[in-house]
Enzyme design. Structure first.
Site, short mmCIF file in Angstrom:
data_model
loop_
_atom_site.label_atom_id
_atom_site.label_comp_id
_atom_site.label_asym_id
_atom_site.label_seq_id
_atom_site.Cartn_x
_atom_site.Cartn_y
_atom_site.Cartn_z
N LYS A 112 -8.34 2.87 6.40
CA LYS A 112 -7.32 3.98 5.99
C LYS A 112 -8.23 5.32 5.96
O LYS A 112 -7.36 6.20 6.39
CB LYS A 112 -6.64 3.47 4.72
N SER A 159 0.78 -1.24 -0.06
CA SER A 159 -0.01 -0.13 0.06
C SER A 159 0.86 1.43 0.09
O SER A 159 0.24 2.32 -0.40
CB SER A 159 -0.97 0.08 1.19
#
Length: 795
Positions: free
Chosen positions: A742, A699
């Site tokens: 997130k 990520s």
């Protein structure tokens, strides 16, 4: 022929034969003896019935009454020939003869001297043999060793007589007075029950001392056997005596109970067990097995080891909820109200439960779903299961699978094992008391792997398959049990450890972490009232300001769930309870300013957004088991030898992302405004705080690339932008997971612009609309779009 221990009468016509000195003829009639070996000086009766043997006796009586006795080698041979007869025997005197009514005769013989058959003179009508007498050495004075051996034999024989009482008293008198070692040996052997071939071997030992030594060894063995036999008989008598005593006592107790009017305990117990089985409404197969085992139990004594095992098994059969069910609450509005009362948000899970109820309302027979709640610790997975059971009006059962390593814990042990019990599934069904509970399998991802005790995960396959669990088989019950009406709910923190075959059977519902607003609402509606009640406080004794709760969420806890937040609220409530118990006045108000007085200094420094735009520092978003986190990727360059330095406990995937970002920057240096020769003269250092925490995953690829381009080009990174996504060598941005977590992490840090891969736009629906409105999402396809939004324009 057979040996006879006594006989009842003698023929007076025959009279007694006086024993005088004699000379043994060189030929004698032969009488084959089938069941004994005759020794010199031995007196015994014999039954004679075979024609040849009768003829031999008649010939001996007509001559000098002497006959030669030799043992047969084969006991069952009716017509022995010369090869069937041992060559060494004993010349004997027929002392008396009695004719019997059945044609046989009974004779009393006394052994005189050993002899050896040298020749068979004739075989018809009886055997006549030529015999040579065998003389043994005589002693004028017994040596000391021989006398000691004789005394040893006499003592052993006395011990044997004391234990078994096998010899007549007159034999013992003769034994005590005999002075000839050979005669002593013959006398002992003649009165012991030896096999024919053993006795014949001793007869053929012509040295009296050697023969006496062998008899001594034989007596040792006989004495040991007698002692062992005596011990076994004593134990058997004791056991028999105890059994008889117990029997008589039980009979007396039964008689006393009958006199008092009390029922027999076993009969009453079996009657009660039968009534339980009749009331249990067992299926046909289970009823047949229960009836069969009950009949076995009725014919079994209560003291038998198997009795209690069988009784326990029948009790399990009778107490299981084979056909007992609870009625589902099919009022969807009431169910929704109960779900909302117990949990804030979690709309997706609530919708799935209401859908089940709607279908259940339309269709009577419906297989129970197999749900799996996946999310960080403390988000309410277990308590949600209880709430679902309350909303449905069903019983709730929870089984923790954490650390489970034995397959028998799921399927149970077979009844042959001592202390065997059903597995946790059947135990849970008994605990529920109904066949349609809400059954929670907690911590599914922490089940142990396969080893010598089996594979617990494999045992769960049948349990969680709606096509198979209508006939779940437990090793202890050993009967199919219907679990198709059970609503199974599994919980897990992550899906990775769960085997793929098991994942395929689960309907996965993901529970992401809560946002700060959600945590605040939950704390005000649920956590504070519950802790006030748990600590004995009233509503007006303590008041939490919203700012205090918000600071607790941000600075005193770092979690996706609520467990630590509730723990901190409880800690404050206990301190307030102590204050009131000591007599100090209330109420107490908890504010943002006095929070540290109760909880101490903040435990967590929030990863806020950067104070200003900086060169070489970009803000990334990461997913952890505790929820989402933000991280700052730092890049610096220095004169060196073209080395790439990576620090911050980066995993292999994250290191590869850094290398991919560097390759992208080198290949697109000119269009990015970077000196193409930087790689030959600069060292590049990429660091991801905090260095003590391991990090991995793809990520951070776009974050590393943005920080790297910023450091090489001198363009500052916008501190208001956080980003996530995987980068390729061509600069493509690929999708990643954990978008909701997130985004929540970005909101907690005060960041309102989030760069995400375009293919992750579909995941934004999982974020509540109120939170989506607070964030500006920038969907990108390539790295150029990321840099245009994240970096300041070049001067």
């Amino acid at each position: 022929m057979m040996e006879c221990n006594h006989f009842d009468y003698f023929s007076e016509d025959d009279g007694d034969m006086p024993m005088q000195d004699f000379e043994m003829p060189d030929h004698l009639p032969l009488l084959p003896v089938r069941d004994t070996v005759v020794f010199p000086h031995m007196v015994l009766p014999l039954f004679v019935g075979r024609p040849a043997s009768l003829a031999a006796v008649k010939e001996a009586m007509e001559q000098n009454r002497m006959i030669f006795l030799a043992a047969q080698k084969t006991l069952g041979e009716e017509q022995p020939d010369q090869d069937d007869i041992y060559r060494v025997g004993t010349a004997a005197m027929i002392m008396r003869m009695v004719k019997l009514s059945d044609g046989r005769v009974k004779i009393l013989v006394q052994g005189l001297v050993k002899g050896r058959i040298e020749k068979f003179r004739r075989a018809e009508p009886f055997f006549e043999v030529q015999v040579t007498p065998i003389t043994e050495p005589e002693f004028t004075e017994l040596p000391l060793e021989v006398e000691a051996l004789m005394r040893t034999v006499q003592n052993q024989l006395a011990q044997l007589q004391a234990i078994s009482n096998a010899l007549a008293p007159e034999v013992m008198v003769v034994v005590e007075n005999i002075e000839d070692p050979g005669g002593l040996a013959d006398l002992v052997v003649g009165n012991l029950s030896l096999k024919i071939h053993h006795a014949q071997e001793l007869l053929e030992v012509f040295d009296p001392v050697e023969r006496l030594q062998q008899v001594n060894d034989l007596l040792n063995k006989e004495l040991e056997l007698a002692l062992m036999q005596n011990r076994i008989q004593s134990q058997a008598k004791e056991e028999m005596g105890k059994t008889q005593r117990d029997y008589f006592l039980r009979e007396q107790l039964r008689a006393i109970q009958e006199e008092l009017g009390d029922a027999d305990a076993k009969t009453a117990d079996l009657a009660e067990l039968k009534q339980k089985i009749d009331d249990a409404s067992l299926p046909e197969e289970a009823l047949a097995e229960a009836s069969k085992q009950l009949r076995r139990l009725e014919g079994m004594p209560a003291e038998a080891a198997e009795y209690s095992m069988l009784r326990t098994y029948l009790e399990w059969l009778a107490e299981l909820p084979w056909n007992r069910t609870t009625r589902d609450n099919l009022d969807l509005h009431k169910a929704r109200r109960i779900l909302d009362e117990d949990h804030y948000s979690l709309d997706k899970v609530k919708e799935r439960i209401l859908e089940f109820l709607a279908v259940r309302k339309l269709k009577k027979k419906l297989k129970g779903p197999v749900l799996c709640f996946v999310g960080p610790p403390g988000v309410g997975k277990t308590s949600l299961g209880r709430s679902i059971a309350r909303a449905l009006g069903r019983k709730f059962v929870r089984v923790s699978l954490g650390g489970l390593r034995d397959e028998a814990e799921i399927r149970g042990h077979r009844r042959t094992y001592v202390g065997a019990l059903p597995g946790r599934i059947i135990q849970g069904m008994k605990q529920a008391g109904t066949s349609n509970p809400v059954f929670m399998l907690d911590e599914l991802d922490k089940v142990g792997g396969a080893d010598f005790r089996g594979d617990p995960s494999a045992a769960l396959l049948e349990l969680l398959d709606p096509e198979q669990n209508h006939a779940f088989s437990d090793h202890y019950i050993n009967l199919p049990f219907d679990l198709s009406n059970v609503m199974f709910i599994a919980t897990a923190n992550i899906m990775d450890p769960i085997p793929s075959a098991l994942k395929d059977r689960l309907e996965v519902l993901r529970l992401a972490g809560y946002s700060g607003e959600e945590k605040l609402a939950i704390a005000e509606r649920f956590l504070v009232p519950r802790q006030l009640d748990d600590n004995g406080l009233k509503q007006g004794d303590v008041r939490f300001s919203r700012s205090a709760l918000q600071r607790m969420i941000r600075e005193f806890t770092a979690e996706a769930g609520l467990r630590n937040l509730e723990r901190e609220i409880g800690s404050i409530c206990r301190k307030v309870a102590r204050r009131l118990a000591e007599g100090r006045k209330g109420p107490v108000t908890i504010t943002r300013g006095n929070l540290e007085r109760y909880l101490g200094p903040p435990r967590y420094l929030a990863e806020d957004k950067l104070g200003e735009n900086e060169v070489g520092v970009a803000t990334g978003l990461a997913w952890t088991e505790r929820g989402g986190e933000i991280l700052h990727v730092e890049v610096t360059t220095m004169q060196g030898a073209a080395k790439l330095i990576l620090t911050g406990q980066l995993g292999e995937v994250m290191k590869e992302s850094a290398q991919a970002a560097l390759s992208y920057a080198r290949s697109h240096a000119e269009e990015l405004g970077i000196d193409p020769g930087f790689a030959e003269r600069l060292d590049i250092h990429i660091h991801v705080p905090a260095g003590a925490i391991p990090k991995d995953g793809p990520s951070a690829g776009v974050t590393m690339a943005s920080a790297l381009v910023s450091a090489l080009s001198g363009r500052r990174v916008d501190r208001e932008v956080a980003m996530t996504g995987e980068i390729t060598l061509r600069g493509k941005v690929l999708p990643v997971g954990g978008i909701k977590e997130k985004v929540l992490a970005a909101l907690r840090a005060g960041i309102t612009t989030v760069v995400i891969p375009r293919q992750n736009e579909k995941d934004l629906v999982e974020i509540p609309p109120a939170l989506r409105r607070k964030v500006t999402f920038v969907a990108v396809d390539n790295m150029r779009q990321v840099l245009d939004r994240a970096l300041e324009p070049s001067a």
